[in-house]
Scaffold this motif. Structure first.
Motif, PDB file in Angstrom:
ATOM      1  N   THR A  25       0.599  -1.259   0.119  1.00 24.06           N
ATOM      2  CA  THR A  25      -0.146  -0.262  -0.360  1.00 24.06           C
ATOM      3  C   THR A  25       0.953   1.101  -0.119  1.00 24.06           C
ATOM      4  O   THR A  25       1.828   1.207   0.936  1.00 24.06           O
ATOM      5  N   ILE A  26       0.529   2.286  -0.738  1.00 23.94           N
ATOM      6  CA  ILE A  26       0.624   3.365  -0.863  1.00 23.94           C
ATOM      7  C   ILE A  26       0.240   4.565  -0.788  1.00 23.94           C
ATOM      8  O   ILE A  26       0.683   6.477  -1.624  1.00 23.94           O
ATOM      9  N   GLY A  27      -0.317   4.618   0.326  1.00 25.02           N
ATOM     10  CA  GLY A  27      -0.897   6.473   0.416  1.00 25.02           C
ATOM     11  C   GLY A  27      -2.886   5.804   0.560  1.00 25.02           C
ATOM     12  O   GLY A  27      -3.405   5.891   0.170  1.00 25.02           O
ATOM     13  N   LEU A  28      -2.852   6.751   1.313  1.00 28.67           N
ATOM     14  CA  LEU A  28      -4.213   6.661   2.251  1.00 28.67           C
ATOM     15  C   LEU A  28      -5.074   7.898   1.112  1.00 28.67           C
ATOM     16  O   LEU A  28      -4.806   9.192   0.735  1.00 28.67           O
ATOM     17  N   VAL A  29      -5.778   7.979   0.983  1.00 29.33           N
ATOM     18  CA  VAL A  29      -6.709   8.474   0.055  1.00 29.33           C
ATOM     19  C   VAL A  29      -8.145   9.290   0.862  1.00 29.33           C
ATOM     20  O   VAL A  29      -9.130   8.970   0.101  1.00 29.33           O
ATOM     21  N   ALA A  30      -8.061  10.004   1.970  1.00 32.70           N
ATOM     22  CA  ALA A  30      -9.330  10.095   2.996  1.00 32.70           C
ATOM     23  C   ALA A  30     -10.367  10.792   2.369  1.00 32.70           C
ATOM     24  O   ALA A  30     -10.397  11.479   2.011  1.00 32.70           O
ATOM     25  N   ALA A  31     -11.398  10.559   2.417  1.00 36.83           N
ATOM     26  CA  ALA A  31     -12.540  10.960   2.627  1.00 36.83           C
ATOM     27  C   ALA A  31     -13.189  12.726   3.280  1.00 36.83           C
ATOM     28  O   ALA A  31     -12.396  12.377   4.244  1.00 36.83           O
ATOM     29  N   SER A  32     -12.902  13.329   2.694  1.00 36.23           N
ATOM     30  CA  SER A  32     -13.558  14.389   3.230  1.00 36.23           C
ATOM     31  C   SER A  32     -14.100  15.703   2.900  1.00 36.23           C
ATOM     32  O   SER A  32     -14.353  15.645   1.592  1.00 36.23           O
ATOM     33  N   GLY A  33     -14.753  16.684   3.019  1.00 41.32           N
ATOM     34  CA  GLY A  33     -15.150  18.078   3.648  1.00 41.32           C
ATOM     35  C   GLY A  33     -16.341  17.705   2.930  1.00 41.32           C
ATOM     36  O   GLY A  33     -17.614  18.422   2.654  1.00 41.32           O
ATOM     37  N   ASP A  34     -16.869  16.123   3.589  1.00 36.31           N
ATOM     38  CA  ASP A  34     -18.017  15.230   3.561  1.00 36.31           C
ATOM     39  C   ASP A  34     -18.978  15.837   4.704  1.00 36.31           C
ATOM     40  O   ASP A  34     -18.543  14.519   5.769  1.00 36.31           O
ATOM     41  N   LEU A  35     -20.347  16.038   5.065  1.00 34.78           N
ATOM     42  CA  LEU A  35     -20.850  15.837   6.612  1.00 34.78           C
ATOM     43  C   LEU A  35     -22.194  15.439   6.697  1.00 34.78           C
ATOM     44  O   LEU A  35     -23.374  15.551   5.181  1.00 34.78           O
ATOM     45  N   ALA A  36     -22.217  14.746   6.957  1.00 34.32           N
ATOM     46  CA  ALA A  36     -23.644  14.041   7.638  1.00 34.32           C
ATOM     47  C   ALA A  36     -24.788  14.786   7.830  1.00 34.32           C
ATOM     48  O   ALA A  36     -24.812  16.304   8.440  1.00 34.32           O
ATOM     49  N   PHE A  37     -25.881  14.565   7.139  1.00 35.32           N
ATOM     50  CA  PHE A  37     -27.082  15.711   7.865  1.00 35.32           C
ATOM     51  C   PHE A  37     -26.477  15.828   9.038  1.00 35.32           C
ATOM     52  O   PHE A  37     -27.329  14.608  10.210  1.00 35.32           O
ATOM     53  N   GLN A  38     -27.011  17.281   9.937  1.00 34.01           N
ATOM     54  CA  GLN A  38     -27.192  17.180  11.296  1.00 34.01           C
ATOM     55  C   GLN A  38     -28.371  18.539  11.409  1.00 34.01           C
ATOM     56  O   GLN A  38     -28.068  18.612  11.790  1.00 34.01           O
ATOM     57  N   GLY A  39     -28.846  18.236  10.382  1.00 38.18           N
ATOM     58  CA  GLY A  39     -30.982  18.621  10.517  1.00 38.18           C
ATOM     59  C   GLY A  39     -31.112  19.673   9.474  1.00 38.18           C
ATOM     60  O   GLY A  39     -31.928  20.625   9.030  1.00 38.18           O
ATOM     61  N   THR A  40     -29.745  20.368   9.223  1.00 36.91           N
ATOM     62  CA  THR A  40     -30.193  21.872   7.939  1.00 36.91           C
ATOM     63  C   THR A  40     -29.091  22.158   7.099  1.00 36.91           C
ATOM     64  O   THR A  40     -29.204  22.279   5.754  1.00 36.91           O
ATOM     65  N   ASN A  41     -28.246  21.354   8.003  1.00 29.61           N
ATOM     66  CA  ASN A  41     -27.212  21.421   5.910  1.00 29.61           C
ATOM     67  C   ASN A  41     -27.978  19.967   4.776  1.00 29.61           C
ATOM     68  O   ASN A  41     -27.798  18.890   4.736  1.00 29.61           O
ATOM     69  N   ASP A  49     -13.210   6.239   2.566  1.00 25.76           N
ATOM     70  CA  ASP A  49     -11.441   6.199   2.372  1.00 25.76           C
ATOM     71  C   ASP A  49     -10.845   5.261   1.355  1.00 25.76           C
ATOM     72  O   ASP A  49     -11.504   4.189   1.211  1.00 25.76           O
ATOM     73  N   LEU A  50      -9.643   5.694  -0.101  1.00 27.36           N
ATOM     74  CA  LEU A  50      -9.324   5.092  -0.281  1.00 27.36           C
ATOM     75  C   LEU A  50      -7.904   4.172  -0.113  1.00 27.36           C
ATOM     76  O   LEU A  50      -7.038   5.575   0.339  1.00 27.36           O
ATOM     77  N   VAL A  51      -7.613   3.604  -0.312  1.00 29.24           N
ATOM     78  CA  VAL A  51      -6.007   2.798  -0.831  1.00 29.24           C
ATOM     79  C   VAL A  51      -4.848   3.086  -1.736  1.00 29.24           C
ATOM     80  O   VAL A  51      -6.232   2.011  -2.521  1.00 29.24           O
ATOM     81  N   GLU A 104      -3.536   0.689  -8.279  1.00 29.05           N
ATOM     82  CA  GLU A 104      -5.172   0.526  -8.401  1.00 29.05           C
ATOM     83  C   GLU A 104      -5.009   1.384  -7.189  1.00 29.05           C
ATOM     84  O   GLU A 104      -4.636   1.951  -6.004  1.00 29.05           O
ATOM     85  N   GLN A 105      -6.494   1.197  -6.607  1.00 28.33           N
ATOM     86  CA  GLN A 105      -7.027   1.895  -5.325  1.00 28.33           C
ATOM     87  C   GLN A 105      -8.163   1.187  -5.025  1.00 28.33           C
ATOM     88  O   GLN A 105      -8.856  -0.223  -5.600  1.00 28.33           O
ATOM     89  N   VAL A 106      -8.216   0.492  -3.368  1.00 30.75           N
ATOM     90  CA  VAL A 106      -8.924  -0.226  -2.712  1.00 30.75           C
ATOM     91  C   VAL A 106      -9.815   0.538  -1.351  1.00 30.75           C
ATOM     92  O   VAL A 106      -8.610   1.366  -0.811  1.00 30.75           O
ATOM     93  N   THR A 107     -11.269   0.948  -1.642  1.00 32.71           N
ATOM     94  CA  THR A 107     -11.860   1.303  -0.233  1.00 32.71           C
ATOM     95  C   THR A 107     -11.049  -0.042   1.332  1.00 32.71           C
ATOM     96  O   THR A 107     -10.529  -0.868   0.610  1.00 32.71           O
ATOM     97  N   ALA A 108     -11.028   1.101   1.914  1.00 36.26           N
ATOM     98  CA  ALA A 108     -10.418   1.457   3.412  1.00 36.26           C
ATOM     99  C   ALA A 108     -10.776  -0.367   4.152  1.00 36.26           C
ATOM    100  O   ALA A 108     -10.322  -0.941   4.205  1.00 36.26           O
ATOM    101  N   ASP A 109     -11.921  -0.095   3.932  1.00 34.72           N
ATOM    102  CA  ASP A 109     -13.161  -1.505   4.276  1.00 34.72           C
ATOM    103  C   ASP A 109     -12.287  -2.977   4.080  1.00 34.72           C
ATOM    104  O   ASP A 109     -13.169  -3.118   4.638  1.00 34.72           O
ATOM    105  N   SER A 110     -12.391  -2.520   2.602  1.00 32.50           N
ATOM    106  CA  SER A 110     -12.309  -3.970   1.836  1.00 32.50           C
ATOM    107  C   SER A 110     -10.513  -4.271   2.313  1.00 32.50           C
ATOM    108  O   SER A 110     -10.604  -5.301   1.476  1.00 32.50           O
TER     109      SER A 110
END
Ligand SMILES: [Zn+2]
Length: 358
Positions: A118-134, A224-226, A236-242
């Motif tokens: 594995t040669i690096g993480l491509v972290a999921a970012s910038g996205d936010l779950a629903f908090q009531g108004t977003n 998250d992708l690795v 190639e990329q693999v999801t962190a959960d797999s």
């Protein structure tokens, strides 16, 4: 411009525990051996080669102007990795015995070609779950409307994918402002006006971004992708959960003398769209529409088998992959395996879905 603060939480993930244990840089604490006699050292742009200059100590047979090589058989430690053009993996090498670093060189110059490192993480970012108004604008015809009682269209349209904060709701309409996340807080920006609530989807999420996962035509969140060294000197990329599940499969194969590698792992929406748009061009295969490929949710792996029964890799997978949670799901594709532990090996030995041929 009014600012409003709320506590935020990231999207949850079914496999969170596994992600916490993964190692996105498996090459770091290992020693590798150069086995390509032409292991050229490159500059940081990964394109130009380092050359011997006046004053350099010249190895036997080398002269000023020759490309610098790492001698075959040299043991090295790798301290960084980058992905070059054509998805080629490159690494920064230092002598394992100590001393001045060699520099950047192709991962394929080492014994084993760094396959499955594995040669690096491509972290999921910038996205936010629903908090009531977003909420996110998910209708291409989200007209901005005047307020009550008419809610008349102004003719303006909110751009698809815009992140908004809902400040008021009346009937089937929502009053929205531009939304933004700053240091874990929802920031309410300039007001847009009213729009139909049905034009909006809960949460802030870029459904077409590099970490967006899809299943059967539905966006299922950011993953998250690795980055992992695959077959053919490609990253190639693999999801962190797999990742751990694939690495367990590869390790079991290696113990039996079989080198598994990935031809195609996770694909972004854009990558799948490219394959779909070009599927009738020479050199391309039939491809699923973007959003519907099994390669967009992280469970699908195209592996390096060379055929059906009789091919050593395929025979090994057929025998061993089901117990590790992997099953064939596509007819005619000996290479396509998916991590589906509820199907694989149920009943014991089941290595392909019903109806999958051969
Ligand atoms: Zn596939």
């Amino acid at each position: 411009m009014a600012a409003e603060s709320r506590k935020l939480f990231p999207f949850s993930n079914d496999f969170q525990e596994l992600e916490d244990n993964m190692n996105p840089n498996s090459y770091l604490d290992k020693t590798f051996t150069v086995n390509d006699p032409d292991a050229r050292i490159r500059q940081a742009d990964l394109v130009q080669f380092e050359k011997y200059a006046d004053g350099d100590q010249l190895p036997p047979g080398k002269k000023v102007g020759d490309v610098k090589l790492i001698p075959v058989g040299t043991e090295v430690r790798l301290t960084a990795a980058l992905i070059g053009s054509g998805k080629r993996p490159f690494v920064f090498a230092e002598p394992a015995a100590g001393g001045a670093p060699f520099g950047w060189t192709a991962a394929s110059n080492f014994r084993g070609r760094l396959v499955n490192e594995t040669i690096g993480l491509v972290a999921a970012s910038g996205d936010l779950a629903f908090q009531g108004t977003n909420r996110t604008v998910t209708d291409a015809h989200a007209f901005v409307r005047s307020g009550p009682p008419d809610f008349a269209s102004t003719g303006e349209v909110l751009a698809l994918g815009t992140f908004v904060v809902v400040t008021e709701v009346k009937n089937q309409f929502s009053k929205v402002s531009r939304g933004e996340a700053q240091e874990g807080e929802i920031i309410t920006g300039d007001e847009f006006g009213w729009t139909r609530s049905s034009n909006l989807t809960d949460g802030w999420s870029n459904r077409f971004g590099p970490n967006a996962a899809w299943d059967d035509g539905k966006f299922i969140g950011q993953k998250d992708l690795v980055n992992i060294v695959g077959n053919q000197d490609q990253t190639e990329q693999v999801t962190a959960d797999s990742l751990d599940h694939y690495l367990a499969l590869a390790a079991a194969a290696k113990a039996d003398g079989i080198v598994l590698s990935i031809e195609s792992g996770f694909r972004t929406y854009d990558q799948q769209k490219f394959l779909f748009d070009h599927q009738h061009d020479p050199g391309f295969n039939t491809a699923a529409a973007p959003g519907t490929s099994n390669h967009q949710h992280g469970q699908a792996f195209d592996l390096n088998s060379g055929g059906f029964s009789g091919d050593p890799i395929y025979d090994w997978l057929k025998e061993n992959a089901p117990a590790l949670g992997f099953i064939r799901t596509v007819s005619k594709e000996h290479w396509h395996w998916e991590f589906r532990p509820n199907e694989a090996n149920h009943p014991p030995g089941r290595f392909k879905r019903n109806g999958v041929n051969p």
